[in-house]
Design an enzyme around this catalytic site. Structure first.
Site, mmCIF file in Angstrom:
data_model
loop_
_atom_site.group_PDB
_atom_site.id
_atom_site.type_symbol
_atom_site.label_atom_id
_atom_site.label_comp_id
_atom_site.label_asym_id
_atom_site.label_seq_id
_atom_site.Cartn_x
_atom_site.Cartn_y
_atom_site.Cartn_z
ATOM 1 N N ASP A 1 0.826 -1.212 0.000
ATOM 2 C CA ASP A 1 0.000 0.000 0.000
ATOM 3 C C ASP A 1 0.860 1.263 0.000
ATOM 4 O O ASP A 1 1.966 1.266 0.549
ATOM 5 C CB ASP A 1 -0.910 -0.018 1.233
ATOM 6 C CG ASP A 1 -2.085 0.919 1.066
ATOM 7 O OD1 ASP A 1 -2.253 1.495 -0.033
ATOM 8 O OD2 ASP A 1 -2.839 1.090 2.041
ATOM 9 N N ASN B 1 1.405 3.383 -2.887
ATOM 10 C CA ASN B 1 2.004 3.811 -4.158
ATOM 11 C C ASN B 1 1.476 5.176 -4.591
ATOM 12 O O ASN B 1 2.232 6.019 -5.073
ATOM 13 C CB ASN B 1 1.674 2.805 -5.272
ATOM 14 C CG ASN B 1 2.279 1.448 -5.028
ATOM 15 O OD1 ASN B 1 3.185 1.310 -4.215
ATOM 16 N ND2 ASN B 1 1.781 0.444 -5.710
ATOM 17 N N GLY B 2 0.160 5.360 -4.424
ATOM 18 C CA GLY B 2 -0.464 6.614 -4.853
ATOM 19 C C GLY B 2 0.076 7.789 -4.057
ATOM 20 O O GLY B 2 0.439 8.832 -4.623
ATOM 21 N N ASN C 1 -10.495 -2.824 -6.791
ATOM 22 C CA ASN C 1 -9.643 -1.903 -7.573
ATOM 23 C C ASN C 1 -10.161 -1.655 -9.001
ATOM 24 O O ASN C 1 -9.763 -0.682 -9.641
ATOM 25 C CB ASN C 1 -8.193 -2.402 -7.645
ATOM 26 C CG ASN C 1 -7.415 -2.213 -6.357
ATOM 27 O OD1 ASN C 1 -6.466 -2.938 -6.086
ATOM 28 N ND2 ASN C 1 -7.811 -1.247 -5.539
ATOM 29 N N TRP C 2 -11.073 -2.510 -9.489
ATOM 30 C CA TRP C 2 -11.653 -2.265 -10.826
ATOM 31 C C TRP C 2 -12.408 -0.943 -10.848
ATOM 32 O O TRP C 2 -12.660 -0.387 -11.905
ATOM 33 C CB TRP C 2 -12.604 -3.399 -11.225
ATOM 34 C CG TRP C 2 -11.913 -4.708 -11.470
ATOM 35 C CD1 TRP C 2 -11.997 -5.829 -10.697
ATOM 36 C CD2 TRP C 2 -11.047 -5.056 -12.556
ATOM 37 N NE1 TRP C 2 -11.233 -6.844 -11.228
ATOM 38 C CE2 TRP C 2 -10.646 -6.402 -12.376
ATOM 39 C CE3 TRP C 2 -10.565 -4.366 -13.671
ATOM 40 C CZ2 TRP C 2 -9.787 -7.061 -13.249
ATOM 41 C CZ3 TRP C 2 -9.710 -5.027 -14.554
ATOM 42 C CH2 TRP C 2 -9.329 -6.348 -14.342
ATOM 43 N N SER D 1 -7.073 -5.726 -6.203
ATOM 44 C CA SER D 1 -8.231 -6.327 -5.534
ATOM 45 C C SER D 1 -9.458 -6.276 -6.439
ATOM 46 O O SER D 1 -9.476 -5.541 -7.444
ATOM 47 C CB SER D 1 -8.528 -5.578 -4.232
ATOM 48 O OG SER D 1 -9.048 -4.296 -4.515
HETATM 49 C C1 FPP Z 1 -1.911 0.185 -3.404
HETATM 50 O O1 FPP Z 1 -1.443 1.504 -3.408
HETATM 51 C C2 FPP Z 1 -1.309 -0.551 -4.501
HETATM 52 C C3 FPP Z 1 -1.984 -1.079 -5.557
HETATM 53 C C4 FPP Z 1 -3.454 -0.998 -5.706
HETATM 54 C C5 FPP Z 1 -1.275 -1.752 -6.651
HETATM 55 C C6 FPP Z 1 -0.075 -2.550 -6.260
HETATM 56 C C7 FPP Z 1 0.744 -2.791 -7.467
HETATM 57 C C8 FPP Z 1 2.090 -2.769 -7.532
HETATM 58 C C9 FPP Z 1 2.982 -2.640 -6.378
HETATM 59 C C10 FPP Z 1 2.816 -2.851 -8.827
HETATM 60 C C11 FPP Z 1 2.432 -3.883 -9.755
HETATM 61 C C12 FPP Z 1 2.574 -5.263 -9.263
HETATM 62 C C13 FPP Z 1 3.220 -6.219 -9.911
HETATM 63 C C14 FPP Z 1 3.059 -7.652 -9.512
HETATM 64 C C15 FPP Z 1 4.110 -5.902 -11.027
HETATM 65 P P1 FPP Z 1 -2.482 2.674 -3.604
HETATM 66 O O2 FPP Z 1 -2.547 3.003 -5.042
HETATM 67 O O3 FPP Z 1 -3.781 2.291 -2.971
HETATM 68 O O4 FPP Z 1 -1.790 3.819 -2.797
HETATM 69 P P2 FPP Z 1 -2.494 4.981 -1.995
HETATM 70 O O5 FPP Z 1 -3.320 4.329 -0.932
HETATM 71 O O6 FPP Z 1 -1.340 5.749 -1.454
HETATM 72 O O7 FPP Z 1 -3.309 5.742 -2.991
#
Ligand code: FPP
Length: 214
Positions: A13, A15-16, A61-62, A58
């Site tokens: 969690d 990335n965003g 996530n769609w 998940s």
């Molecule tokens: C949650 O962060 C992360 C995801 C929904 C996607 C996870 C995917 C990856 C790490 C990369 C791709 C995976 C592979 C197997 C190559 P968020 O976007 O919910 O972050 P936030 O809560 O800060 O917005």
């Protein structure tokens, strides 16, 4: 005291937020997250974690914007293409759990091919894609047993969640009954070797009674 977890599961969690803090598009955060995943997989090999399961997408996530969903699917495809040789060299079995029928056909084919090529290996990278628990009306024991995507996997010993959220978000709900949990404020793209070592050290100190007494 416990040793190294045999099965480590991670909710990747943050990335965003990582991207937002740098004025970058969210997809840049997912790209950095994919690089973190590669590093963590290598550390698992070094310390002897046999199975790494990661929550990459998940069923909920769609509902994210189309651009982000398409970007993530592209990223997954690239990951499979670029990492194939390394997974074969390191003898890592690749598997996907989740509703694979939801995925774009080209990605599904690439997944099936890599799963077949790596099926004989012992170390495992398990990627949860379009993954979610069962709807409430289907939650009977028999349904659970039938519905596990990979019934042969041992339950996770340790579940790590990054970015400070104390939630499981529909990840491995049945399998986590006695898993140890570790939450860190570190955002997934920043999850480094020190953070990894802290999680494993915390696990090593836990007293796992599995519902029994001390
Ligand atoms: C949650 O962060 C992360 C995801 C929904 C996607 C996870 C995917 C990856 C790490 C990369 C791709 C995976 C592979 C197997 C190559 P968020 O976007 O919910 O972050 P936030 O809560 O800060 O917005």
């Amino acid at each position: 005291m416990n040793g190294v977890p045999r099965h480590l599961a991670v909710i990747m969690d943050g990335n965003g937020r990582w991207a937002l803090a740098r004025g970058k598009p969210r997809l840049a955060g997912h790209r950095a997250g994919a690089e973190t995943l590669e590093r963590v997989l290598a550390w698992c090999g070094e310390v002897g974690v046999e199975i790494l399961t990661v929550y990459a997408f998940s069923t909920e996530n769609w509902r994210r914007p189309k651009d982000e969903v398409e970007g993530l699917m592209r990223l997954l495809g690239l990951f499979l293409r670029n990492r194939r040789a390394k997974l074969l060299e390191d003898r890592v079995r690749f598997r996907v759990i989740g509703r694979r029928d939801d995925l774009p056909p080209a990605l599904r084919r690439r997944i099936a091919a890599l799963e077949a090529e790596t099926a004989a290996f012992t170390r495992q990278l398990v990627v949860a894609l379009s993954y979610g628990g069962l709807p409430a009306e289907e939650r009977t024991d028999a349904a659970f047993a039938r519905c596990l995507y990979a019934p042969d996997l041992p339950d996770p010993d340790l579940i790590v969640r990054t970015s400070g959220e104390f939630r499981l978000s529909n990840f491995l709900l049945w399998q986590c009954a006695y898993s140890e949990l570790f939450v860190t404020d570190v955002l997934w793209p920043d999850f480094d070797r020190a953070a990894f070592d802290r999680a494993l050290a915390s696990y090593a100190r836990r007293d796992r009674r599995m519902g029994g007494h001390a």
